[in-house]
Design a protein around this motif. Sequence first.
Motif, PDB file in Angstrom:
ATOM      1  N   GLY A 491       0.784  -1.227   0.000  1.00 15.96           N
ATOM      2  CA  GLY A 491       0.000   0.000   0.000  1.00 15.96           C
ATOM      3  C   GLY A 491       0.810   1.268   0.000  1.00 15.96           C
ATOM      4  O   GLY A 491       0.396   2.272   0.591  1.00 15.96           O
ATOM      5  N   LEU A 492       1.968   1.266  -0.656  1.00 13.70           N
ATOM      6  CA  LEU A 492       2.798   2.466  -0.678  1.00 13.70           C
ATOM      7  C   LEU A 492       2.078   3.638  -1.327  1.00 13.70           C
ATOM      8  O   LEU A 492       2.283   4.800  -0.936  1.00 13.70           O
ATOM      9  CB  LEU A 492       4.112   2.172  -1.420  1.00 13.70           C
ATOM     10  N   GLY A 493       1.209   3.382  -2.301  1.00 15.15           N
ATOM     11  CA  GLY A 493       0.523   4.465  -2.998  1.00 15.15           C
ATOM     12  C   GLY A 493      -0.325   5.326  -2.084  1.00 15.15           C
ATOM     13  O   GLY A 493      -0.488   6.528  -2.328  1.00 15.15           O
ATOM     14  N   GLU A 494      -0.873   4.748  -1.008  1.00 16.72           N
ATOM     15  CA  GLU A 494      -1.722   5.509  -0.087  1.00 16.72           C
ATOM     16  C   GLU A 494      -1.031   5.790   1.248  1.00 16.72           C
ATOM     17  O   GLU A 494      -1.635   6.369   2.159  1.00 16.72           O
ATOM     18  CB  GLU A 494      -3.022   4.747   0.206  1.00 16.72           C
ATOM     19  N   ALA A 495       0.224   5.370   1.398  1.00 21.29           N
ATOM     20  CA  ALA A 495       0.904   5.499   2.689  1.00 21.29           C
ATOM     21  C   ALA A 495       1.265   6.948   2.981  1.00 21.29           C
ATOM     22  O   ALA A 495       1.545   7.736   2.078  1.00 21.29           O
ATOM     23  CB  ALA A 495       2.163   4.640   2.711  1.00 21.29           C
ATOM     24  N   LYS A 496       1.236   7.289   4.261  1.00 24.59           N
ATOM     25  CA  LYS A 496       1.622   8.618   4.710  1.00 24.59           C
ATOM     26  C   LYS A 496       3.065   8.645   5.211  1.00 24.59           C
ATOM     27  O   LYS A 496       3.701   9.694   5.270  1.00 24.59           O
ATOM     28  CB  LYS A 496       0.682   9.075   5.826  1.00 24.59           C
ATOM     29  N   LEU A 497       3.564   7.472   5.598  1.00 22.14           N
ATOM     30  CA  LEU A 497       4.894   7.395   6.204  1.00 22.14           C
ATOM     31  C   LEU A 497       5.509   6.034   5.895  1.00 22.14           C
ATOM     32  O   LEU A 497       4.822   5.020   5.862  1.00 22.14           O
ATOM     33  CB  LEU A 497       4.791   7.579   7.728  1.00 22.14           C
ATOM     34  N   VAL A 498       6.829   6.020   5.690  1.00 22.82           N
ATOM     35  CA  VAL A 498       7.595   4.782   5.550  1.00 22.82           C
ATOM     36  C   VAL A 498       8.695   4.801   6.602  1.00 22.82           C
ATOM     37  O   VAL A 498       9.478   5.757   6.676  1.00 22.82           O
ATOM     38  CB  VAL A 498       8.213   4.643   4.142  1.00 22.82           C
ATOM     39  N   VAL A 499       8.725   3.766   7.432  1.00 24.21           N
ATOM     40  CA  VAL A 499       9.753   3.629   8.467  1.00 24.21           C
ATOM     41  C   VAL A 499      10.662   2.474   8.072  1.00 24.21           C
ATOM     42  O   VAL A 499      10.208   1.336   7.923  1.00 24.21           O
ATOM     43  CB  VAL A 499       9.128   3.358   9.854  1.00 24.21           C
ATOM     44  N   ILE A 500      11.933   2.754   7.890  1.00 26.39           N
ATOM     45  CA  ILE A 500      12.903   1.724   7.492  1.00 26.39           C
ATOM     46  C   ILE A 500      13.732   1.360   8.721  1.00 26.39           C
ATOM     47  O   ILE A 500      14.497   2.173   9.242  1.00 26.39           O
ATOM     48  CB  ILE A 500      13.807   2.225   6.353  1.00 26.39           C
ATOM     49  N   ARG A 519       7.083   6.906  -4.913  1.00 30.02           N
ATOM     50  CA  ARG A 519       6.429   7.990  -4.157  1.00 30.02           C
ATOM     51  C   ARG A 519       7.465   9.036  -3.768  1.00 30.02           C
ATOM     52  O   ARG A 519       8.022   9.017  -2.675  1.00 30.02           O
ATOM     53  CB  ARG A 519       5.777   7.428  -2.890  1.00 30.02           C
ATOM     54  N   PRO A 520       7.747  10.004  -4.639  1.00 33.62           N
ATOM     55  CA  PRO A 520       8.775  11.011  -4.318  1.00 33.62           C
ATOM     56  C   PRO A 520       8.401  11.882  -3.122  1.00 33.62           C
ATOM     57  O   PRO A 520       9.288  12.499  -2.510  1.00 33.62           O
ATOM     58  CB  PRO A 520       8.858  11.851  -5.605  1.00 33.62           C
ATOM     59  N   ASP A 521       7.101  11.956  -2.812  1.00 32.61           N
ATOM     60  CA  ASP A 521       6.652  12.891  -1.783  1.00 32.61           C
ATOM     61  C   ASP A 521       6.513  12.274  -0.395  1.00 32.61           C
ATOM     62  O   ASP A 521       6.365  12.994   0.594  1.00 32.61           O
ATOM     63  CB  ASP A 521       5.283  13.454  -2.183  1.00 32.61           C
ATOM     64  N   VAL A 522       6.527  10.947  -0.266  1.00 32.90           N
ATOM     65  CA  VAL A 522       6.224  10.321   1.012  1.00 32.90           C
ATOM     66  C   VAL A 522       7.351  10.580   2.021  1.00 32.90           C
ATOM     67  O   VAL A 522       8.531  10.630   1.658  1.00 32.90           O
ATOM     68  CB  VAL A 522       5.992   8.804   0.835  1.00 32.90           C
ATOM     69  N   GLN A 523       6.973  10.773   3.273  1.00 33.97           N
ATOM     70  CA  GLN A 523       7.944  11.000   4.337  1.00 33.97           C
ATOM     71  C   GLN A 523       8.598   9.666   4.718  1.00 33.97           C
ATOM     72  O   GLN A 523       7.926   8.651   4.881  1.00 33.97           O
ATOM     73  CB  GLN A 523       7.268  11.595   5.574  1.00 33.97           C
ATOM     74  N   ILE A 524       9.934   9.680   4.860  1.00 38.14           N
ATOM     75  CA  ILE A 524      10.688   8.472   5.220  1.00 38.14           C
ATOM     76  C   ILE A 524      11.473   8.728   6.507  1.00 38.14           C
ATOM     77  O   ILE A 524      12.101   9.780   6.649  1.00 38.14           O
ATOM     78  CB  ILE A 524      11.661   8.053   4.093  1.00 38.14           C
ATOM     79  N   ILE A 525      11.427   7.776   7.418  1.00 35.55           N
ATOM     80  CA  ILE A 525      12.264   7.815   8.619  1.00 35.55           C
ATOM     81  C   ILE A 525      13.157   6.584   8.588  1.00 35.55           C
ATOM     82  O   ILE A 525      12.675   5.457   8.442  1.00 35.55           O
ATOM     83  CB  ILE A 525      11.427   7.817   9.915  1.00 35.55           C
ATOM     84  N   VAL A 526      14.456   6.786   8.722  1.00 34.90           N
ATOM     85  CA  VAL A 526      15.428   5.697   8.653  1.00 34.90           C
ATOM     86  C   VAL A 526      16.121   5.556  10.006  1.00 34.90           C
ATOM     87  O   VAL A 526      16.575   6.545  10.585  1.00 34.90           O
ATOM     88  CB  VAL A 526      16.487   5.954   7.551  1.00 34.90           C
ATOM     89  N   ARG A 527      16.150   4.322  10.506  1.00 33.20           N
ATOM     90  CA  ARG A 527      16.947   4.040  11.708  1.00 33.20           C
ATOM     91  C   ARG A 527      18.309   3.525  11.272  1.00 33.20           C
ATOM     92  O   ARG A 527      18.419   2.518  10.556  1.00 33.20           O
ATOM     93  CB  ARG A 527      16.272   2.972  12.573  1.00 33.20           C
ATOM     94  N   ALA A 528      19.353   4.232  11.698  1.00 26.05           N
ATOM     95  CA  ALA A 528      20.722   3.809  11.412  1.00 26.05           C
ATOM     96  C   ALA A 528      21.438   3.551  12.736  1.00 26.05           C
ATOM     97  O   ALA A 528      21.249   4.284  13.713  1.00 26.05           O
ATOM     98  CB  ALA A 528      21.459   4.878  10.613  1.00 26.05           C
ATOM     99  N   GLN A 529      22.258   2.524  12.753  1.00 26.54           N
ATOM    100  CA  GLN A 529      22.972   2.191  13.980  1.00 26.54           C
ATOM    101  C   GLN A 529      24.248   3.011  14.117  1.00 26.54           C
ATOM    102  O   GLN A 529      24.582   3.479  15.199  1.00 26.54           O
ATOM    103  CB  GLN A 529      23.314   0.696  13.994  1.00 26.54           C
ATOM    104  N   TYR A 530      24.966   3.205  13.002  1.00 26.38           N
ATOM    105  CA  TYR A 530      26.268   3.871  13.064  1.00 26.38           C
ATOM    106  C   TYR A 530      26.333   5.036  12.072  1.00 26.38           C
ATOM    107  O   TYR A 530      25.641   5.065  11.056  1.00 26.38           O
ATOM    108  CB  TYR A 530      27.396   2.874  12.749  1.00 26.38           C
ATOM    109  N   LEU A 531      27.214   5.973  12.388  1.00 28.60           N
ATOM    110  CA  LEU A 531      27.400   7.142  11.531  1.00 28.60           C
ATOM    111  C   LEU A 531      27.864   6.751  10.128  1.00 28.60           C
ATOM    112  O   LEU A 531      27.470   7.362   9.138  1.00 28.60           O
ATOM    113  CB  LEU A 531      28.428   8.085  12.158  1.00 28.60           C
ATOM    114  N   ARG A 532      28.712   5.738  10.048  1.00 27.85           N
ATOM    115  CA  ARG A 532      29.270   5.371   8.742  1.00 27.85           C
ATOM    116  C   ARG A 532      28.196   4.915   7.752  1.00 27.85           C
ATOM    117  O   ARG A 532      28.421   4.929   6.545  1.00 27.85           O
ATOM    118  CB  ARG A 532      30.321   4.275   8.911  1.00 27.85           C
ATOM    119  N   GLU A 533      27.029   4.507   8.273  1.00 30.54           N
ATOM    120  CA  GLU A 533      25.957   4.058   7.393  1.00 30.54           C
ATOM    121  C   GLU A 533      25.369   5.206   6.576  1.00 30.54           C
ATOM    122  O   GLU A 533      24.745   4.985   5.545  1.00 30.54           O
ATOM    123  CB  GLU A 533      24.844   3.386   8.209  1.00 30.54           C
TER     124      GLU A 533
END
Length: 684
Positions: A491-500, A519-533
């Motif tokens: 359901g990415l077409g109707e999604a408001k947020l993507v959490v990776i 979806r160029p406009d959808v808000q994305i939040i990414v969890r990264a463990q380390y700075l190098r990522e």
Amino acid sequence: MIDSGIFLELLILFGAATLVATVCFWLKLPTIVGFIVAGMLVGPSGIGLVSSLPAADSLAEIAGVFLMFTIGLEFSFRKLIELRREFLKLGLLQVLLTVMLTAIVAHGVLGVSMPKGVFFGCLIALSSTALVMKLLQDARDVETPYGKSAVSILLFQDLAVIPMMLALPFLAAGGGVVSAVGASLGDSLAEFWSVRGALLTVGKVVGSLALLYTLSRYVIPLFFEKVVSTRSREVFFFCVLFLLLGVAYLFHLGGLSLGLGAFAAGMMVSESPYGRQVTADVVPMRDNFLGLFFASIGMLLDLNFVFTHLAMVLGLGLAGLAIKAFIGVIVCLFNRSPLSIAAIVALMIAQVGEFSFILASRGLDLGLFTKDEHQYFLSVSVLSMVFTPFLFRLAPKLALNARFGGSAWRAAGASPEGRGLRSTLKKGGVGHAIIIGFGIAGKNMAAAMDALGIHFQAIELNYDMVKKLKAEGVPVHFGDATRGDVLEHAGLGEAKLVVISVSGSKIVPHIIAEVRALRPDVQIIVRAQYLRELESIKRDPALDIVVAEVETSVELLARALKVYGVESDEIRSYMQQARQQLNTFAQMTSALQSPTLNLPSWEALSSIRPMRIGDQYAAVNRTLADLNLRERTGTSVVSIFRDGLGTTVPGGDFVFRPGDVAHLIGSPDGLADAERLLRGEKRS
């Protein structure tokens, strides 16, 4: 000289307990079950290898006394005040409703008299504080919402033993089968409620409480202070034992149980400045007391009686569990707890407790029990204790809203703040979230969203986990999130947020690229463990990155600087420079420089200051209430460290001694005024 036969039987009992508990551990069963089973097997009704030991019920009571003392050490009157709402609301309702429902069922189904039914209700209403606390502490669940609710109910049950013990003679007088309903019952009541008997009972209770208050307030702190001055751990430990046995015996003289007296002794010690040291010395022995207690309980059970009346025992046991579980759910729902927490609490307190054995013994003496009824009670009680660890494990799976470990989030969502937040989210518009990766972080995110009413779809590449999650009702899709068809199916077409929230930095850029292509406009939040990522992530304005390495290190450093007394302005300035350097190194955007959540301000993080009390300070030998720091300076003393005794949370009657380290919280000006006040200097 000790009897060699008793020595041999102790050897057999401890050896059997060790062997069976070890087997339980290998089979991933609670070791408590092993202790109970070992007592059953080697006891008089089992193999019979242990039969000449002192009475098993006495052994169980002695072990129970020490157990209740260790439990009391971990609670204080302040903790009871903190839990007062649940303590009174949940505990009172649970005890009253269980007694009433049990009495009605026993009277209607078994045909016993109503007073005897009330007595049965008192036995069923009590749960095992020792057993449940052990399970909660091993699972580290004491501070969870269901842990606090269960503890509140258990503490009320322990205190409810007092009126229950006082009511037993009245129930025995009203339940005699040979007395006529009229005059004989009146004579019995008149005899029980004679002026002399009533005054004697009330006098014992009031006198015991008054003496305990006096001892805990004035005598015990002074007594401990003199003992501590010897600097002998042995003398200190024997002082604790003397206090424990003395208070327990005082309760016994007042007509109450030794176990309740031991619990009161533990709470009294926990209120003193020396409670931390006592806890450190005594609590490590708790598991030893626990094993001895449950092995002794197992020895009480007559296996021949159980097998002869197995159907009746199982029927009564299931009825008791059903009644307590039903009442537990009702009272928790009445307290506006989510159904998941209500189900977990109900199953945790469904067993019969150790105080019930004391009530049963007293009831047998008063004629409220026949010998067969007493054996039925022992059988049902011991079996309920054996099943409790399994019910504890099963509870989250049975709870409707406990899927993927979301009980704590469900409780937060049910709070007034959570309800307000759900209302705000509902007004904010539609659009579900997509959670990619269902590890620990993904599960917590999903649980929080579920509690707040945010619809989500999960994507996970681990097929075994997907199978398990689907069985639990989680909306999850199996597939590779770097494929557009998988994202569209979620359901990415109707999604408001993507959490990776996936493990491995190499796959994250590919997921982001595929999401952006669709979806160029959808808000994305990414969890990264380390700075190098972050070096391989192409950033844009609709991309937020949370780096655990950065946020953890910043938080740790801020708290460390706070301990060293660094001013808030200096911390803020240094942290801003540190963030700039980190951001430059990782080529971060401004999205990372300002965290999404409102964390505590730097002033709050640096507002606690340690202060050592010198020999010549004006605060020496004065109480906290006498100094009145909060009223005079706006600061508060949050804890006190005393050499050799550890840290304690002081009450108004706490007396300062040279060398004490006081931890104060307040504004910089308030802390400066407080330091001058403790020194005895006038304000500038």
